[in-house]
Design a protein around this motif. Structure first.
Motif, PDB file in Angstrom:
ATOM      1  N   LEU A   5      38.949  48.590  53.601  1.00 19.00           N
ATOM      2  CA  LEU A   5      37.734  48.918  52.420  1.00 19.00           C
ATOM      3  C   LEU A   5      38.316  48.773  50.986  1.00 19.00           C
ATOM      4  O   LEU A   5      39.544  49.200  50.836  1.00 19.00           O
ATOM      5  CB  LEU A   5      37.178  50.299  52.733  1.00 19.00           C
ATOM      6  CG  LEU A   5      36.127  50.474  54.118  1.00 19.00           C
ATOM      7  CD1 LEU A   5      35.897  51.946  54.324  1.00 19.00           C
ATOM      8  CD2 LEU A   5      34.946  50.052  53.778  1.00 19.00           C
ATOM      9  N   PRO A   6      37.207  48.433  50.345  1.00 23.06           N
ATOM     10  CA  PRO A   6      37.916  48.220  48.944  1.00 23.06           C
ATOM     11  C   PRO A   6      38.571  49.787  48.362  1.00 23.06           C
ATOM     12  O   PRO A   6      38.095  50.807  48.756  1.00 23.06           O
ATOM     13  CB  PRO A   6      36.468  47.917  48.170  1.00 23.06           C
ATOM     14  CG  PRO A   6      35.748  47.517  48.949  1.00 23.06           C
ATOM     15  CD  PRO A   6      36.042  47.939  50.185  1.00 23.06           C
TER      16      PRO A   6
ATOM     17  N   LEU B 111      29.785  48.990  55.111  1.00 28.92           N
ATOM     18  CA  LEU B 111      30.234  49.886  53.998  1.00 28.92           C
ATOM     19  C   LEU B 111      31.042  49.072  53.048  1.00 28.92           C
ATOM     20  O   LEU B 111      30.852  49.404  51.617  1.00 28.92           O
ATOM     21  CB  LEU B 111      30.974  50.935  54.521  1.00 28.92           C
ATOM     22  CG  LEU B 111      30.776  52.452  54.004  1.00 28.92           C
ATOM     23  CD1 LEU B 111      29.422  52.878  53.857  1.00 28.92           C
ATOM     24  CD2 LEU B 111      31.540  53.580  54.875  1.00 28.92           C
TER      25      LEU B 111
ATOM     26  N   ALA C 148      30.134  48.706  48.930  1.00 30.75           N
ATOM     27  CA  ALA C 148      31.278  49.209  48.102  1.00 30.75           C
ATOM     28  C   ALA C 148      31.530  48.053  47.093  1.00 30.75           C
ATOM     29  O   ALA C 148      31.770  48.392  45.866  1.00 30.75           O
ATOM     30  CB  ALA C 148      32.750  49.739  48.854  1.00 30.75           C
TER      31      ALA C 148
ATOM     32  N   TYR D  35      33.562  58.215  53.019  1.00 30.94           N
ATOM     33  CA  TYR D  35      33.230  57.027  52.254  1.00 30.94           C
ATOM     34  C   TYR D  35      31.941  56.689  51.604  1.00 30.94           C
ATOM     35  O   TYR D  35      31.716  56.584  50.516  1.00 30.94           O
ATOM     36  CB  TYR D  35      33.912  55.832  52.922  1.00 30.94           C
ATOM     37  CG  TYR D  35      34.404  54.837  51.866  1.00 30.94           C
ATOM     38  CD1 TYR D  35      35.595  54.653  51.305  1.00 30.94           C
ATOM     39  CD2 TYR D  35      33.617  53.486  51.694  1.00 30.94           C
ATOM     40  CE1 TYR D  35      35.878  53.406  50.344  1.00 30.94           C
ATOM     41  CE2 TYR D  35      33.964  52.333  51.103  1.00 30.94           C
ATOM     42  CZ  TYR D  35      35.145  52.492  50.098  1.00 30.94           C
ATOM     43  OH  TYR D  35      35.503  51.407  49.620  1.00 30.94           O
TER      44      TYR D  35
ATOM     45  N   TYR E 236      41.728  57.746  46.703  1.00 33.65           N
ATOM     46  CA  TYR E 236      40.511  58.278  46.304  1.00 33.65           C
ATOM     47  C   TYR E 236      40.524  59.768  46.221  1.00 33.65           C
ATOM     48  O   TYR E 236      39.644  60.325  45.573  1.00 33.65           O
ATOM     49  CB  TYR E 236      39.540  57.815  47.061  1.00 33.65           C
ATOM     50  CG  TYR E 236      38.963  56.426  47.000  1.00 33.65           C
ATOM     51  CD1 TYR E 236      38.386  55.702  46.034  1.00 33.65           C
ATOM     52  CD2 TYR E 236      39.084  55.545  48.330  1.00 33.65           C
ATOM     53  CE1 TYR E 236      38.360  54.470  45.879  1.00 33.65           C
ATOM     54  CE2 TYR E 236      38.901  54.349  48.235  1.00 33.65           C
ATOM     55  CZ  TYR E 236      38.274  53.703  47.045  1.00 33.65           C
ATOM     56  OH  TYR E 236      38.029  52.325  46.973  1.00 33.65           O
TER      57      TYR E 236
END
Lengths: 311, 216
Positions: free
Chosen positions: A310-311, B72, B76, B105, B125
């Protein structure tokens, strides 16, 4: 250490592969009879015509050997040597005969005829040969047929010449018949001679006269009918005919247009199929290019990750 | 004997060609990785093809985690270049699995993050999410510059684009430019246009945008 082990494994694999390949080639050649012993035999003939090196020797329709060598002897005769494989040597026995076949169509070959109960022929022994020339045999057989046909044609010619002659019997008979029919038509006494009675002759003549009158009436009626049909033609048939002709032209035109339309419809149907086919081919092409792209992705990205990042 | 030899030959030749059975997973991940690059580089047709391939491969399994991750990821990436996306594709299959990482997420993307979700987020994150949760945008802004992964940096920046400092925006444009991420460059150029302090600066930015958007 691990690198050496890998080298050894690759080497072993290559060696096994090479050995297997060699063994495979060996078995292939062995199966083809390359290493098998060959038995040689020979025969003599007056001419080398129709024989050639490599010419097959057949037994029961199977190729069992080939001519290896052709040489000219001192006495002018020709020595021909042929060989067979060890497994096929059993078919050559004492009393075996060769027959050169020269078919009308196809290549010449040698046939072997053997008595299988006889003892086998030794390596290097001679064997007699006979020549069967199919073309010459056919000509010899056809010769009597041709001479008979010539006789028949001569006879037919003689008969037709006789018939054409002015003094021939057939011509005389035809002349006599002609004279008789003329007399029958003109002479009353001849008619009497046919009927056998004068009253009957009179009755026949009377009937003929009445028939003439009836025919006159019929002629008048038909001329009347002709007049009526002429009127019909002018008033009804001609206009109807022209209308029908116009209708025919219109129908013809419609038919032509329908035919053109039919061709167009068929062509459109064809394009439809072509398009479906084209679509299928494009889809296949895309699938294939996608598969290539998958492989390119795997090489280019040099990643062994099975999870999406995922980014 | 000869048949055994032939069989051995075929087996020996074929033994080095064995592949992993879950090829679909590798292919799908590779295709998505390629999609990420092509999407950000504005190679629209290639990106579309990559995404389709990634989805196609992911749909070869009943385990929908890979597919959900792709959905997803797509969402994103859209958000990271300023495209409004509510991750509907992901929402459609979300109830079929209970993946805390993916749910966390997703919460980050739609800014509905709870404190309990933070531990399930990817490492890069977590601190940014904490600052976001505390509405401490200045801290979040500073943290963005410490994220090493470019795509993550782009995503975080876009999530707080209205509170982002001018220098951070400049840094983001530099990163995107260095990587050739045309889509991100254009988005952030348009964002900096809002902060332009002089007509001259505005003119320069507009000129850059026009050059990048023109064909050849």
């Amino acid at each position: 250490m691990q690198y050496n082990k890998m080298n050894f494994t690759v080497g072993l694999f290559m060696l096994s592969l090479l050995l297997l390949l060699l063994a495979f080639i060996f078995f292939l050649l062995e199966e083809k009879g390359t290493f098998e012993k060959r038995y040689n035999y020979h025969f003599t003939t007056q001419s080398a015509e129709s024989f050639s090196v490599g010419m097959p020797l057949k037994f029961s329709g199977f190729k069992i050997g080939v001519i290896d060598d052709i040489s000219l002897l001192e006495d002018g005769s020709v020595l021909i040597t042929f060989s067979v494989r060890k497994t096929n040597a059993k078919w050559l026995s004492q009393g075996s005969v060769l027959l050169l076949i020269k078919p009308l169509l196809g290549a010449a070959h040698i046939n072997l005829y053997s008595a299988l109960d006889s003892p086998p022929l030794q390596d290097g022994e001679a064997i007699p040969i006979h020549i069967s020339d199919n073309i010459n045999d056919l000509i010899v057989k056809l010769q009597p047929v041709v001479s008979k046909s010539l006789n028949v044609l001569n006879s037919v010619d003689k008969i037709t010449t006789d018939l054409a002659d002015e003094n021939s019997n057939l011509k005389q008979i035809l002349k006599n018949l002609n004279i008789f029919s003329e007399r029958l038509a003109n002479d009353k006494s001849l008619l009497t001679s046919v009927t056998g009675d004068k009253t009957s002759t009179q009755n026949v003549i009377k009937s003929l006269n009445e028939t003439t009158l009836i025919l006159k009436d019929v002629k008048k009626i038909t001329s009347d009918i002709s007049e009526i049909t002429k009127t019909l033609k002018q008033d009804i048939i001609n206009p109807s005919s022209s209308t029908i002709k116009e209708m025919h032209i219109i129908m013809k035109d419609i038919k032509n247009k329908l035919q053109t339309l039919d061709a167009t419809v068929k062509a459109v149907g064809g394009y439809d199929k072509d398009l479906v086919e084209l679509k299928k081919q494009i889809s296949t092409g895309l699938q294939k290019s996608n598969q290539i792209m998958d492989k390119v992705d795997a090489i280019m990205q040099n990643e062994n990750n099975s999870k999406v990042e995922l980014p | 004997m000869k048949y055994i030899l032939l069989l051995s030959l075929i087996l020996l030749s074929g033994c080095s060609l064995k592949t992993a059975p879950n090829q679909w997973q590798y292919k799908s991940a590779n295709a998505f990785s390629s999609y990420t690059k092509n999407f950000l580089s504005d190679n629209q047709i290639l990106a579309e093809n990559d995404l389709n391939r990634a989805i196609e491969h992911a749909k070869k399994s009943a385990d929908l985690t890979q597919l959900a991750t792709i959905y997803l990821g797509e969402c994103a990436l859209n958000i990271s270049v300023g495209i409004d996306d509510t991750c509907d594709k992901y929402k459609n299959i979300q109830e079929l699995m209970h993946n805390k990482e993916l749910d966390a997420y997703h919460s980050l993307l739609n800014k509905s993050l709870a404190k309990s979700d933070i531990q399930h987020l990817p490492q890069q994150y977590q601190e940014f999410a904490l600052a976001l949760l505390d509405k401490n945008f200045s801290k979040a802004d500073k943290h963005i510059l410490s994220i090493t992964k470019e795509t993550s940096r782009l995503l975080c920046a876009s999530l707080i684009k209205n509170s982002l400092e001018k220098n951070t925006k400049k840094s983001i444009i530099e990163t995107a430019s260095y990587n050739g991420y045309k889509k991100a460059v254009l988005f952030w150029l348009k964002e900096t246009l809002k902060d332009a302090s002089s007509p001259h600066e505005m003119e320069n930015i507009e000129k850059k945008i026009s050059i990048l958007e023109s064909e050849l």
